[in-house]
Design a protein around this motif. Structure first.
Motif, short mmCIF file in Angstrom:
data_model
loop_
_atom_site.label_atom_id
_atom_site.label_comp_id
_atom_site.label_asym_id
_atom_site.label_seq_id
_atom_site.Cartn_x
_atom_site.Cartn_y
_atom_site.Cartn_z
N LYS A 1 0.84 -1.19 0.00
CA LYS A 1 0.00 0.00 0.00
C LYS A 1 0.87 1.24 0.00
O LYS A 1 1.92 1.28 0.63
N SER A 2 0.40 2.25 -0.69
CA SER A 2 1.09 3.54 -0.64
C SER A 2 0.83 4.19 0.72
O SER A 2 -0.09 3.79 1.45
N ASN A 3 1.63 5.17 1.07
CA ASN A 3 1.44 5.84 2.35
C ASN A 3 0.08 6.51 2.44
O ASN A 3 -0.54 6.52 3.51
N GLU A 4 -0.41 7.06 1.32
CA GLU A 4 -1.73 7.70 1.32
C GLU A 4 -2.83 6.67 1.59
O GLU A 4 -3.75 6.92 2.36
N ALA A 5 -2.74 5.51 0.95
CA ALA A 5 -3.74 4.45 1.15
C ALA A 5 -3.68 3.91 2.57
O ALA A 5 -4.71 3.61 3.17
N ARG A 6 -2.49 3.81 3.11
CA ARG A 6 -2.32 3.33 4.48
C ARG A 6 -2.97 4.31 5.46
O ARG A 6 -3.68 3.91 6.39
N LEU A 7 -2.76 5.61 5.25
CA LEU A 7 -3.35 6.64 6.11
C LEU A 7 -4.87 6.65 5.98
O LEU A 7 -5.58 6.74 6.99
N GLU A 8 -5.36 6.53 4.75
CA GLU A 8 -6.81 6.50 4.53
C GLU A 8 -7.44 5.29 5.21
O GLU A 8 -8.49 5.40 5.85
N ASN A 9 -6.80 4.14 5.11
CA ASN A 9 -7.29 2.93 5.76
C ASN A 9 -7.30 3.09 7.27
O ASN A 9 -8.25 2.70 7.95
N TRP A 10 -6.25 3.68 7.81
CA TRP A 10 -6.16 3.89 9.25
C TRP A 10 -7.28 4.81 9.72
O TRP A 10 -7.92 4.55 10.74
N ARG B 1 -10.18 5.36 8.25
CA ARG B 1 -11.48 4.69 8.11
C ARG B 1 -11.73 3.75 9.28
O ARG B 1 -12.82 3.72 9.84
N HIS B 2 -10.73 3.00 9.67
CA HIS B 2 -10.90 2.06 10.78
C HIS B 2 -10.92 2.77 12.12
O HIS B 2 -11.57 2.32 13.06
N ALA B 3 -10.25 3.92 12.22
CA ALA B 3 -10.28 4.68 13.47
C ALA B 3 -11.67 5.28 13.68
O ALA B 3 -12.14 5.35 14.81
N ARG B 4 -12.34 5.69 12.59
CA ARG B 4 -13.70 6.23 12.71
C ARG B 4 -14.67 5.15 13.18
O ARG B 4 -15.59 5.41 13.95
N ARG B 5 -14.48 3.95 12.69
CA ARG B 5 -15.38 2.85 13.05
C ARG B 5 -15.26 2.48 14.53
O ARG B 5 -16.23 2.07 15.14
#
Length: 187
Positions: free
Chosen positions: A170-179, A181-185
């Motif tokens: 994963k790119s750093n941007e995708a990793r941050l976006e994933n983090w 998204r899961h932090a909001r949940r």
């Protein structure tokens, strides 16, 4: 052009005579014209090696997995469940061309944030056939990329043993976006 410039031009050109027979003039091409080769600056950083090669047996499928890659990810990759975002066709290409194309392809895919690729390398019937040499080099080259997490042989309808699926990190941007998204949940 103002009137003064025009009159100066006409005064300067008054004794000029046009060429009578233009068909008598033949320009000879320059003999030392070589096709100028442009240097691909992206290839200057190409670290893929082409030295000694252990040719893979035809019966051995391509497979590689970095430590830390989950088993579920590998199973999904093997079953072709990830959508292929880009493909590279290496059929009937010289080894050096394959090396350059692969390097550019992986770097471009990483830059664009792609994660799932397919590379078509072909399959030969003999161990020393060109497609098997390219396949063997491909197995070595893909492991030299830090961005490549895993690769395996494709399913029959995607090329079978003549192609392979590649999973990129994963790119750093995708990793941050994933983090995020899961932090909001978890809130």
């Amino acid at each position: 052009m103002n009137p003064d410039d025009k009159s100066l031009f006409l005064d300067a050109m008054e004794d000029v005579q046009p060429l009578k027979r233009c068909t008598d003039i033949h320009w000879q091409p320059n003999r030392n014209q070589r096709a100028r080769r442009t240097i691909d600056t992206a290839q200057l950083d190409n670290f893929l090696t082409t030295g000694f090669l252990d040719v893979l047996p035809l019966a051995e499928p391509l497979f590689f997995q970095r430590t830390g890659v989950q088993r579920g990810v590998i199973e999904k990759l093997r079953s072709g469940k990830y959508p292929r975002q880009a493909s590279l066709n290496l059929l009937r290409q010289p080894v050096e061309q394959c090396r350059q194309m692969l390097f550019s392809f992986i770097k471009q895919a990483q830059k664009e944030g792609m994660r799932n690729l397919i590379i078509i390398h072909g399959k030969g019937r003999e161990a020393q056939s060109h497609p098997n040499i390219v396949r063997s080099y491909l197995a070595r080259w893909l492991t030299e990329f830090d961005e490549v997490q895993a690769f395996c042989a494709a399913l029959p309808h995607h090329g079978g043993s003549g192609a392979c699926y590649v999973a990129l990190r994963k790119s750093n941007e995708a990793r941050l976006e994933n983090w995020e998204r899961h932090a909001r949940r978890s809130r």
